[in-house]
Write a protein that holds these residues in place. Sequence first.
Motif, PDB file in Angstrom:
ATOM      1  N   ILE A  21       0.849  -1.188   0.000  1.00 38.90           N
ATOM      2  CA  ILE A  21       0.000   0.000   0.000  1.00 38.90           C
ATOM      3  C   ILE A  21       0.886   1.241   0.000  1.00 38.90           C
ATOM      4  N   GLY A  22       0.655   2.121  -0.960  1.00 35.62           N
ATOM      5  CA  GLY A  22       1.426   3.356  -1.072  1.00 35.62           C
ATOM      6  C   GLY A  22       2.829   3.187  -1.613  1.00 35.62           C
ATOM      7  N   GLU A  23       3.195   1.967  -1.957  1.00 39.21           N
ATOM      8  CA  GLU A  23       4.548   1.696  -2.461  1.00 39.21           C
ATOM      9  C   GLU A  23       4.642   2.043  -3.944  1.00 39.21           C
ATOM     10  N   ALA A  24       5.740   2.681  -4.309  1.00 36.06           N
ATOM     11  CA  ALA A  24       5.989   3.015  -5.709  1.00 36.06           C
ATOM     12  C   ALA A  24       6.896   1.966  -6.333  1.00 36.06           C
ATOM     13  N   MET A  25       6.715   1.770  -7.622  1.00 36.50           N
ATOM     14  CA  MET A  25       7.626   0.884  -8.354  1.00 36.50           C
ATOM     15  C   MET A  25       8.305   1.689  -9.452  1.00 36.50           C
ATOM     16  N   SER A  26       9.534   1.335  -9.742  1.00 40.48           N
ATOM     17  CA  SER A  26      10.295   1.989 -10.806  1.00 40.48           C
ATOM     18  C   SER A  26      10.035   1.268 -12.115  1.00 40.48           C
ATOM     19  N   ILE A  27       9.734   2.047 -13.139  1.00 40.42           N
ATOM     20  CA  ILE A  27       9.470   1.495 -14.465  1.00 40.42           C
ATOM     21  C   ILE A  27      10.321   2.254 -15.476  1.00 40.42           C
ATOM     22  N   ALA A  28      10.987   1.525 -16.353  1.00 46.81           N
ATOM     23  CA  ALA A  28      11.757   2.136 -17.434  1.00 46.81           C
ATOM     24  C   ALA A  28      10.873   2.220 -18.678  1.00 46.81           C
ATOM     25  N   VAL A  29      10.843   3.405 -19.290  1.00 40.85           N
ATOM     26  CA  VAL A  29      10.073   3.638 -20.504  1.00 40.85           C
ATOM     27  C   VAL A  29      10.958   4.400 -21.489  1.00 40.85           C
ATOM     28  N   PRO A  30      10.628   4.380 -22.779  1.00 46.02           N
ATOM     29  CA  PRO A  30      11.417   5.148 -23.749  1.00 46.02           C
ATOM     30  C   PRO A  30      11.415   6.644 -23.435  1.00 46.02           C
ATOM     31  N   ASP A  31      12.430   7.345 -23.914  1.00 45.91           N
ATOM     32  CA  ASP A  31      12.586   8.780 -23.651  1.00 45.91           C
ATOM     33  C   ASP A  31      11.361   9.605 -24.018  1.00 45.91           C
ATOM     34  N   ASP A  32      10.650   9.221 -25.066  1.00 47.45           N
ATOM     35  CA  ASP A  32       9.509  10.008 -25.548  1.00 47.45           C
ATOM     36  C   ASP A  32       8.162   9.440 -25.082  1.00 47.45           C
ATOM     37  N   ALA A  33       8.162   8.627 -24.028  1.00 47.09           N
ATOM     38  CA  ALA A  33       6.952   7.949 -23.568  1.00 47.09           C
ATOM     39  C   ALA A  33       5.922   8.923 -22.999  1.00 47.09           C
ATOM     40  N   THR A  34       4.669   8.581 -23.240  1.00 46.96           N
ATOM     41  CA  THR A  34       3.549   9.323 -22.670  1.00 46.96           C
ATOM     42  C   THR A  34       2.927   8.485 -21.551  1.00 46.96           C
ATOM     43  N   ILE A  35       1.967   9.074 -20.863  1.00 51.51           N
ATOM     44  CA  ILE A  35       1.245   8.310 -19.847  1.00 51.51           C
ATOM     45  C   ILE A  35       0.553   7.115 -20.499  1.00 51.51           C
ATOM     46  N   ALA A  36       0.012   7.297 -21.686  1.00 55.13           N
ATOM     47  CA  ALA A  36      -0.643   6.180 -22.396  1.00 55.13           C
ATOM     48  C   ALA A  36       0.346   5.038 -22.618  1.00 55.13           C
ATOM     49  N   ASP A  37       1.583   5.366 -22.986  1.00 53.40           N
ATOM     50  CA  ASP A  37       2.614   4.337 -23.175  1.00 53.40           C
ATOM     51  C   ASP A  37       2.896   3.616 -21.860  1.00 53.40           C
ATOM     52  N   LEU A  38       2.936   4.365 -20.775  1.00 52.57           N
ATOM     53  CA  LEU A  38       3.185   3.780 -19.462  1.00 52.57           C
ATOM     54  C   LEU A  38       2.052   2.840 -19.069  1.00 52.57           C
ATOM     55  N   VAL A  54       0.875  13.350 -12.461  1.00 53.07           N
ATOM     56  CA  VAL A  54       2.326  13.350 -12.622  1.00 53.07           C
ATOM     57  C   VAL A  54       2.853  14.468 -11.731  1.00 53.07           C
ATOM     58  N   ASN A  55       3.673  14.087 -10.772  1.00 52.71           N
ATOM     59  CA  ASN A  55       4.231  15.035  -9.806  1.00 52.71           C
ATOM     60  C   ASN A  55       3.132  15.870  -9.138  1.00 52.71           C
ATOM     61  N   GLY A  56       2.010  15.189  -8.825  1.00 60.51           N
ATOM     62  CA  GLY A  56       0.921  15.823  -8.091  1.00 60.51           C
ATOM     63  C   GLY A  56      -0.057  16.633  -8.922  1.00 60.51           C
ATOM     64  N   ILE A  57       0.098  16.645 -10.243  1.00 61.88           N
ATOM     65  CA  ILE A  57      -0.782  17.414 -11.128  1.00 61.88           C
ATOM     66  C   ILE A  57      -1.522  16.458 -12.056  1.00 61.88           C
ATOM     67  N   VAL A  58      -2.837  16.630 -12.168  1.00 59.67           N
ATOM     68  CA  VAL A  58      -3.628  15.784 -13.068  1.00 59.67           C
ATOM     69  C   VAL A  58      -3.162  16.028 -14.500  1.00 59.67           C
ATOM     70  N   ARG A  59      -2.926  14.936 -15.216  1.00 60.79           N
ATOM     71  CA  ARG A  59      -2.454  15.016 -16.607  1.00 60.79           C
ATOM     72  C   ARG A  59      -3.296  14.105 -17.498  1.00 60.79           C
ATOM     73  N   GLN A  60      -3.281  14.412 -18.787  1.00 66.07           N
ATOM     74  CA  GLN A  60      -3.975  13.597 -19.779  1.00 66.07           C
ATOM     75  C   GLN A  60      -3.041  12.499 -20.301  1.00 66.07           C
ATOM     76  N   ARG A  61      -3.613  11.550 -20.994  1.00 61.19           N
ATOM     77  CA  ARG A  61      -2.855  10.382 -21.488  1.00 61.19           C
ATOM     78  C   ARG A  61      -1.715  10.752 -22.438  1.00 61.19           C
ATOM     79  N   ASP A  62      -1.811  11.896 -23.119  1.00 64.85           N
ATOM     80  CA  ASP A  62      -0.773  12.269 -24.085  1.00 64.85           C
ATOM     81  C   ASP A  62       0.378  13.059 -23.447  1.00 64.85           C
ATOM     82  N   PHE A  63       0.363  13.227 -22.143  1.00 68.99           N
ATOM     83  CA  PHE A  63       1.431  13.954 -21.441  1.00 68.99           C
ATOM     84  C   PHE A  63       2.740  13.175 -21.529  1.00 68.99           C
TER      85      PHE A  63
END
Length: 76
Positions: A21-38, A54-63
């Motif tokens: 609960i509340g634990e974060a996991m590290s994920i590697a994604v390509p340099d140009d990845a969006t939230i949708a890619d994640l 993302v960093n406490g701010i609501v973002r859309q899938r294309d961020f």
Amino acid sequence: MIEVKVKLFATLRREYPDLGIGEAMSIAVPDDATIADLVERLNLRDDQVKVMFVNGIVRQRDFRLSQGDEVGIFPP
């Protein structure tokens, strides 16, 4: 590749039962990845995801993500 920290909330945690609960996991994604890619990389269906921060701010899938971002994903 960049690395981001991801926290899954509520029912989404069931997809990763070893995640505490509340634990974060590290994920590697390509340099140009969006939230949708994640979301795709995490094998989550689109209908499972409602709100993304993302960093406490609501973002859309294309961020576009950056190195070290902290992402929170919530179900409907």
